[in-house]
Design an enzyme around this catalytic site. Structure first.
Site, PDB file in Angstrom:
ATOM      1  N   ILE A  61       0.900  -1.156   0.000  1.00  0.00           N
ATOM      2  CA  ILE A  61       0.000   0.000   0.000  1.00  0.00           C
ATOM      3  C   ILE A  61       0.937   1.204   0.000  1.00  0.00           C
ATOM      4  CG2 ILE A  61      -0.202  -0.185   2.524  1.00  0.00           C
ATOM      5  CD1 ILE A  61      -2.896   1.165   2.420  1.00  0.00           C
ATOM      6  N   SER A  62       0.709   2.158  -0.891  1.00  0.00           N
ATOM      7  CA  SER A  62       1.646   3.277  -1.055  1.00  0.00           C
ATOM      8  C   SER A  62       1.653   4.187   0.172  1.00  0.00           C
ATOM      9  CB  SER A  62       1.283   4.093  -2.293  1.00  0.00           C
ATOM     10  OG  SER A  62       1.242   3.258  -3.424  1.00  0.00           O
TER      11      SER A  62
END
Ligand code: SAM
Length: 218
Positions: A61-62
């Site tokens: 997940i960024s």
């Protein structure tokens, strides 16, 4: 029990505003969407930290700032049809779902796509459609799209996505070599397609027909 709302506000106030994120709609979506729901339980205490996090299947997940800047660059006003390539946890799609009319999000890993879809349902997002497949092919049957966001690193913008972008549309994508990229802003108009580079970034690779070859997937 952690006060996640407080942590979200802190994330916005300490990580996003000081780095120049200004779009009030983006800031309020990031204050609202429960990022901790998009990571595994054992990772929840880190959900609002200033970094990317593992989500399983060797994917991430960024970092919140990267989500914010990519979203801001899309210049969403609320009535757009958006295509996202790389659903991952589903967090970015949820942010897009807050800020646009409808979101189609494609993930090549079936397990991640399923988990993301369950999260959209649990949180009541009825304007987000999760699809499993090779996002480099786009989604011709739902095109054209007003905005396209690629959230995996690509050697170039996949040609089908340029074709499926509406006139007046914007694509945001990390483009470069396999282990480092720069955000690229692509604008399409009746006169043609223009490209502008933005900040450096590092994303997991976009694997597919118009991305990196599958056999190099690590
Ligand atoms: N947007 C995600 C989020 O909010 O959690 C993070 C995306 S993660 C950095 C990149 C994702 O792109 C991975 O889940 C990966 O499996 C996916 N991906 C890579 N190549 C793809 C392709 N051709 N089509 C769809 N998804 C792809």
């Amino acid at each position: 029990m952690e006060d996640f709302k407080k942590l979200r506000d802190l994330m916005v106030d300490a990580q996003l505003i000081p780095r120049g994120i200004k779009d009030e709609r983006v800031l309020s979506a990031m204050r609202k969407v429960p990022r901790h729901i998009f990571v595994d339980d054992y990772m929840q205490h880190n959900a609002y930290a200033d970094m990317a996090l593992p989500i399983g299947d060797e994917q991430t997940i960024s970092q919140p700032y990267m989500v914010a800047i990519m979203t801001e660059l899309l210049e969403l006003k609320g009535n757009e049809k958006v295509l996202e390539i790389g659903t991952g946890s589903g967090y970015q799609a949820a942010i897009l779902g807050e800020l646009s009319r409808e979101v189609f999000t494609i993930e090549r890993k079936a397990l991640l796509a399923k988990k993301a879809e369950e999260r959209f349902q649990a949180l009541g997002y009825i304007n987000i459609y999760a699809i499993t497949g090779d996002g480099t092919l786009g989604l011709p049957e739902k095109s054209p799209f007003d905005r396209i966001l690629i959230t995996a690193g690509s050697p170039k913008i996949p040609e089908p996505l340029i074709e499926q972008l509406a006139d007046g549309g914007i694509i945001i994508a990390p483009v470069g070599i396999r282990f480092s990229q720069q955000l690229l802003i692509v604008r399409k108009s009746k006169e043609g397609v223009s490209e502008q580079t933005h900040v450096p970034c590092v994303f997991v690779p976009l694997i597919g027909k118009h991305g990196w070859p599958e056999d190099e997937d690590s």
